[in-house]
Design an enzyme around this catalytic site. Structure first.
Site, short mmCIF file in Angstrom:
data_model
loop_
_atom_site.label_atom_id
_atom_site.label_comp_id
_atom_site.label_asym_id
_atom_site.label_seq_id
_atom_site.Cartn_x
_atom_site.Cartn_y
_atom_site.Cartn_z
N HIS A 118 41.34 55.64 38.93
CA HIS A 118 40.60 56.42 39.92
C HIS A 118 39.14 56.50 39.46
CE1 HIS A 118 39.30 60.12 42.01
NE2 HIS A 118 40.35 60.00 42.80
N ASP A 190 44.52 61.28 32.03
CA ASP A 190 44.27 61.86 33.34
C ASP A 190 45.63 62.17 33.96
OD1 ASP A 190 43.93 62.27 36.06
OD2 ASP A 190 42.56 60.59 36.37
N GLN A 193 47.84 63.06 38.77
CA GLN A 193 48.98 62.68 39.59
C GLN A 193 50.33 63.01 38.95
OE1 GLN A 193 48.87 61.76 42.65
NE2 GLN A 193 46.68 61.44 42.82
N LYS A 216 46.51 69.25 43.35
CA LYS A 216 47.58 68.25 43.48
C LYS A 216 48.91 68.79 42.95
CE LYS A 216 44.30 64.42 42.91
NZ LYS A 216 44.22 63.85 44.25
N CYS A 362 39.85 56.09 46.33
CA CYS A 362 38.96 56.26 45.16
C CYS A 362 39.28 55.27 44.05
CB CYS A 362 39.02 57.69 44.62
SG CYS A 362 38.39 58.93 45.77
#
Length: 401
Positions: A118, A190, A193, A216, A362
């Site tokens: 991303h 990261d 998600q 999210k 993205c």
């Protein structure tokens, strides 16, 4: 009763009708609907408390601070961390930028990460350092067999998305961490998600930084967190300065003493109501159980992939990746003459009441490398069931036909 049957009624948004159809929300990789308990927590702050944190000594100020710091405890408990290692930020993007700034990287310092990342885990390294991307294949999957060869004497950090927001692939973190640690290189994850899909234990993973967003994971927008090992937090350069992060500021002799971490990185008035809402969202998620979420993910994901494979004119990215190595997310290329992938996503919404993402998500580099002019992404969550997937497939079948 299945998990989706138990929790669907907790989300007010899902009772909405869209163009005469019951709303089917399949865009959780972009942002999740909010359960009633989160909405109530935000409203309760405004109706009963409405005070700043870490400043006021009156009763409302103390209540606001207690609610705010309770959210820090919830985050820490979710990922098996200490509250003193949790920095509240605006989201994953700011968390990664804080690290990129705080490490004091230079143009010759290298950061290794997959090409599929991303923008939030691409652009900070392009701006602050020298990016060294791990190549990807035609489906957007990193070629992890080439990862070790990219680690060199100038590598200062490995940054990797735990779960790809395009393919849904789960990164092999254990192997990545093992190879990075051999070279003495810290690892940033990261978790935007993965935070609401997979159990995460930062101690067991052996990582150094973890970034995630609230929105999210059933929480409000505008807030997230950075976790870092305490010794690393103490070494990061100050990111922003102002009220709330300073212990002493002397006009005469110029002394400026910041507070200890994590507060040294939390300048200014924070998003108090959103942070309290994030705490409520984590409690909601834990009440379901991440084990139950993962089981639902694998079952619904397998059903969705199986149904999509049978639609003529639809190609599923990373189709061969088993559900044990991905979350319930499917990014597809739809062959519908005269229509862009964005057009298809809009048609699913306007005609069939199905909300999905269309475009580049993205992840421009991934699409460029895979030679794709956009894709359509369906990302269900724990409140979705097979009937929602059926509506998606029925819509796609009619559009392609």
């Amino acid at each position: 009763m299945s998990v989706d049957d138990r929790v669907r009624g907790e989300f007010p948004l899902l009772s909405r009708m869209l163009n005469g159809e019951r709303l089917v929300f399949l865009d959780s990789a972009s942002t999740t609907p909010k359960p009633r308990v989160v909405i109530d927590a935000v409203r309760d702050y405004y109706e009963r408390v409405t005070a700043n944190v870490h400043r006021g000594v009156h009763a409302l100020g103390e209540e606001a601070t207690d609610l705010y710091e309770a959210a820090r405890l919830e985050v820490a408990s979710l990922i098996n961390a200490s509250p003193s290692e949790i920095v509240f930020v605006r989201g994953t993007t700011e968390a990664i930028n804080l690290v990129a700034h705080g490490m004091g990287l230079g143009p010759e310092d290298e950061v290794v990460f997959p090409e599929s990342e991303h923008h939030a885990n691409w652009l900070p390294w392009r701006v602050r350092a020298r990016p060294v991307p791990v190549p990807i294949d035609a489906d957007g999957l990193p070629q992890w067999d080439r990862f070790e060869s990219l680690l060199g004497p100038r590598t200062k950090l490995v940054a990797v998305g735990h779960v790809s927001n395009v393919t849904g692939a789960i990164a092999p973190l254990a192997r990545i961490v093992e190879l990075a640690k051999k070279k003495g290189v810290p690892v940033l994850v990261d978790a935007a998600q993965s935070i609401s899909h997979l159990p995460i234990d930062v101690r067991a993973l052996g990582i150094d930084f973890l970034a995630a967003s609230s929105h999210k994971a059933f929480g409000p927008s505008g807030v997230g967190f950075l976790w870092a090992k305490r010794e690393l937090l103490d070494r990061l350069a100050l990111y922003q300065v102002g009220g709330g992060m300073v212990s002493l500021n002397e006009e005469l002799d110029g002394r400026f003493v910041p507070r200890d971490a994590p507060f040294r990185f939390e300048a200014g008035t924070p998003a108090i109501e959103a942070t309290i809402g994030m705490g409520a969202a984590i409690r909601f998620l834990r009440s379901i159980g991440l084990g139950a979420v993962r089981e639902h993910d694998e079952q619904l994901g397998a059903y969705m992939l199986d149904r999509l494979r049978k639609v003529s004119g639809v190609r599923v990215l990373a189709d061969g990746l088993p559900m044990t190595e991905r979350i319930a997310l499917a990014t597809i290329v739809v062959d519908a003459p005269g229509m862009t992938q964005e057009n298809i996503a809009r048609a699913l919404s306007d005609t069939f009441g199905v909300c999905v993402s269309g475009g580049f998500h993205c992840a421009h580099v991934l699409h460029a490398r895979a030679k794709l002019d956009g894709t359509v992404r369906a990302s269900p969550h724990v409140f979705n069931g097979e009937q929602d997937v059926d509506r998606l497939v029925d819509g796609l079948t009619q559009i392609v036909g």
